[in-house]
Design a protein around this motif. Sequence first.
Motif, PDB file in Angstrom:
ATOM      1  N   GLY A 125       0.820  -1.214   0.000  1.00 53.57           N
ATOM      2  CA  GLY A 125       0.000   0.000   0.000  1.00 53.57           C
ATOM      3  C   GLY A 125       0.848   1.256   0.000  1.00 53.57           C
ATOM      4  N   GLY A 126       1.906   1.272   0.809  1.00 57.39           N
ATOM      5  CA  GLY A 126       2.793   2.428   0.854  1.00 57.39           C
ATOM      6  C   GLY A 126       3.547   2.625  -0.450  1.00 57.39           C
ATOM      7  N   ALA A 127       4.055   1.538  -1.008  1.00 64.51           N
ATOM      8  CA  ALA A 127       4.779   1.637  -2.277  1.00 64.51           C
ATOM      9  C   ALA A 127       3.852   2.135  -3.391  1.00 64.51           C
ATOM     10  CB  ALA A 127       5.384   0.281  -2.648  1.00 64.51           C
ATOM     11  N   LEU A 128       2.618   1.624  -3.408  1.00 66.68           N
ATOM     12  CA  LEU A 128       1.652   2.091  -4.415  1.00 66.68           C
ATOM     13  C   LEU A 128       1.324   3.573  -4.243  1.00 66.68           C
ATOM     14  CD1 LEU A 128      -0.823  -0.931  -4.546  1.00 66.68           C
ATOM     15  CD2 LEU A 128       0.577  -0.082  -6.439  1.00 66.68           C
ATOM     16  N   GLY A 129       1.206   4.016  -2.989  1.00 63.80           N
ATOM     17  CA  GLY A 129       0.900   5.418  -2.717  1.00 63.80           C
ATOM     18  C   GLY A 129       1.972   6.352  -3.251  1.00 63.80           C
ATOM     19  N   ASN A 130       3.224   6.051  -2.931  1.00 64.11           N
ATOM     20  CA  ASN A 130       4.308   6.910  -3.410  1.00 64.11           C
ATOM     21  C   ASN A 130       4.548   6.733  -4.911  1.00 64.11           C
ATOM     22  OD1 ASN A 130       4.738   8.231  -0.991  1.00 64.11           O
ATOM     23  ND2 ASN A 130       6.315   6.818  -0.318  1.00 64.11           N
ATOM     24  N   LEU A 131       4.342   5.521  -5.432  1.00 62.78           N
ATOM     25  CA  LEU A 131       4.499   5.300  -6.869  1.00 62.78           C
ATOM     26  C   LEU A 131       3.460   6.099  -7.660  1.00 62.78           C
ATOM     27  CD1 LEU A 131       5.999   3.843  -9.147  1.00 62.78           C
ATOM     28  CD2 LEU A 131       4.370   1.961  -8.889  1.00 62.78           C
ATOM     29  N   THR A 132       2.253   6.188  -7.131  1.00 67.85           N
ATOM     30  CA  THR A 132       1.214   6.989  -7.786  1.00 67.85           C
ATOM     31  C   THR A 132       1.665   8.440  -7.932  1.00 67.85           C
ATOM     32  OG1 THR A 132      -0.541   5.549  -6.956  1.00 67.85           O
ATOM     33  CG2 THR A 132      -1.192   7.771  -7.626  1.00 67.85           C
ATOM     34  N   ASP A 133       2.267   8.987  -6.873  1.00 70.31           N
ATOM     35  CA  ASP A 133       2.802  10.350  -6.955  1.00 70.31           C
ATOM     36  C   ASP A 133       3.904  10.432  -8.004  1.00 70.31           C
ATOM     37  OD1 ASP A 133       1.102  11.186  -4.982  1.00 70.31           O
ATOM     38  OD2 ASP A 133       2.646  11.574  -3.484  1.00 70.31           O
ATOM     39  N   ARG A 134       4.802   9.468  -7.991  1.00 63.86           N
ATOM     40  CA  ARG A 134       5.938   9.489  -8.933  1.00 63.86           C
ATOM     41  C   ARG A 134       5.462   9.428 -10.385  1.00 63.86           C
ATOM     42  NH1 ARG A 134      10.012  11.053  -5.956  1.00 63.86           N
ATOM     43  NH2 ARG A 134      10.484   9.758  -4.176  1.00 63.86           N
ATOM     44  N   ILE A 135       4.378   8.736 -10.631  1.00 66.30           N
ATOM     45  CA  ILE A 135       3.889   8.593 -12.002  1.00 66.30           C
ATOM     46  C   ILE A 135       3.038   9.791 -12.423  1.00 66.30           C
ATOM     47  CG2 ILE A 135       2.374   7.233 -13.514  1.00 66.30           C
ATOM     48  CD1 ILE A 135       3.302   4.738 -11.982  1.00 66.30           C
ATOM     49  N   PHE A 136       2.143  10.259 -11.562  1.00 64.98           N
ATOM     50  CA  PHE A 136       1.123  11.209 -11.990  1.00 64.98           C
ATOM     51  C   PHE A 136       1.315  12.658 -11.563  1.00 64.98           C
ATOM     52  CE2 PHE A 136      -1.063   7.050 -11.936  1.00 64.98           C
ATOM     53  CZ  PHE A 136      -1.353   6.969 -13.283  1.00 64.98           C
ATOM     54  N   ARG A 137       2.167  12.942 -10.622  1.00 66.36           N
ATOM     55  CA  ARG A 137       2.316  14.329 -10.165  1.00 66.36           C
ATOM     56  C   ARG A 137       3.396  15.061 -10.957  1.00 66.36           C
ATOM     57  NH1 ARG A 137      -1.139  15.260  -6.127  1.00 66.36           N
ATOM     58  NH2 ARG A 137      -1.559  13.550  -4.701  1.00 66.36           N
ATOM     59  N   ALA A 138       3.361  16.397 -10.870  1.00 65.59           N
ATOM     60  CA  ALA A 138       4.362  17.233 -11.533  1.00 65.59           C
ATOM     61  C   ALA A 138       5.729  16.940 -10.925  1.00 65.59           C
ATOM     62  CB  ALA A 138       3.989  18.707 -11.348  1.00 65.59           C
ATOM     63  N   PRO A 139       6.791  17.038 -11.686  1.00 64.55           N
ATOM     64  CA  PRO A 139       6.903  17.709 -12.968  1.00 64.55           C
ATOM     65  C   PRO A 139       6.610  16.838 -14.185  1.00 64.55           C
ATOM     66  CG  PRO A 139       9.093  17.185 -12.184  1.00 64.55           C
ATOM     67  CD  PRO A 139       8.114  16.742 -11.128  1.00 64.55           C
ATOM     68  N   GLY A 140       6.315  15.544 -14.006  1.00 64.52           N
ATOM     69  CA  GLY A 140       5.981  14.764 -15.183  1.00 64.52           C
ATOM     70  C   GLY A 140       6.035  13.273 -14.918  1.00 64.52           C
ATOM     71  N   LEU A 141       5.672  12.534 -15.932  1.00 62.89           N
ATOM     72  CA  LEU A 141       5.586  11.078 -15.869  1.00 62.89           C
ATOM     73  C   LEU A 141       6.890  10.451 -15.381  1.00 62.89           C
ATOM     74  CD1 LEU A 141       3.601   8.777 -16.556  1.00 62.89           C
ATOM     75  CD2 LEU A 141       4.644   8.681 -18.814  1.00 62.89           C
ATOM     76  N   PHE A 142       6.803   9.641 -14.337  1.00 63.28           N
ATOM     77  CA  PHE A 142       7.920   8.937 -13.701  1.00 63.28           C
ATOM     78  C   PHE A 142       8.936   9.865 -13.043  1.00 63.28           C
ATOM     79  CE2 PHE A 142       6.455   5.976 -17.024  1.00 63.28           C
ATOM     80  CZ  PHE A 142       5.996   4.975 -16.187  1.00 63.28           C
ATOM     81  N   LYS A 143       8.636  11.146 -12.993  1.00 66.88           N
ATOM     82  CA  LYS A 143       9.512  12.111 -12.326  1.00 66.88           C
ATOM     83  C   LYS A 143       8.739  12.916 -11.290  1.00 66.88           C
ATOM     84  CE  LYS A 143      12.472  12.622 -16.338  1.00 66.88           C
ATOM     85  NZ  LYS A 143      13.025  13.540 -17.328  1.00 66.88           N
TER      86      LYS A 143
END
Length: 189
Positions: A125-143
């Motif tokens: 659950g924690g890994a998915l939560g932070n991974l969601t941010d890494r994929i969808f939040r600014a400044p861009g995809l996977f960043k």
Amino acid sequence: MAEAESVIGTPDTSDDSERRTPEQTRSGRGRRIAVLFSVAAFAYALDLISKMLVVAKLEGRAPVEVVGDLLELHATRNPGAAFGFAPAFTVIFTLIAAAVIVVIIRLARKLYSFPWAVALGLLLGGALGNLTDRIFRAPGLFKGEVVDFIAPKGFAIFNLADSAIVCGGILIVLLSFLGRDPDGTIHTN
């Protein structure tokens, strides 16, 4: 011993009369997998909702004191790992989180221990939560930068996903120290 084993959710292999049938074994594993994914879904949902609220209500505003100056809610974005470490390696942290998720899902096939199901569910659950941010939040995809907001005085700012990962990790270390494996076996060395 059998009573203790039933409490912690691991099979007792010392008594041949209590051997499980294949149906019972599949059923027990199925329950543990359900626990793993339920805990993961709960941790993920809690993290996602909290970050949505923080972005909507706290971002760009002064920190909110919760317990005097000992604990504040302070919205910030973290491109790096824990404590803001290595902000230039966001893509690598994204790949590591994805790898952790794959390993946990693969390990679920051999899961017969309730405590391990909880621990792995927290990690997932924690890994998915932070991974969601890494994929969808600014400044861009996977960043993407992770939203952090829990700010104890004199400590790093973190989020609920980080808390789930740390709690899951501590539980895994404790289970390993006690000699308990994800497949339900217990080592008594």
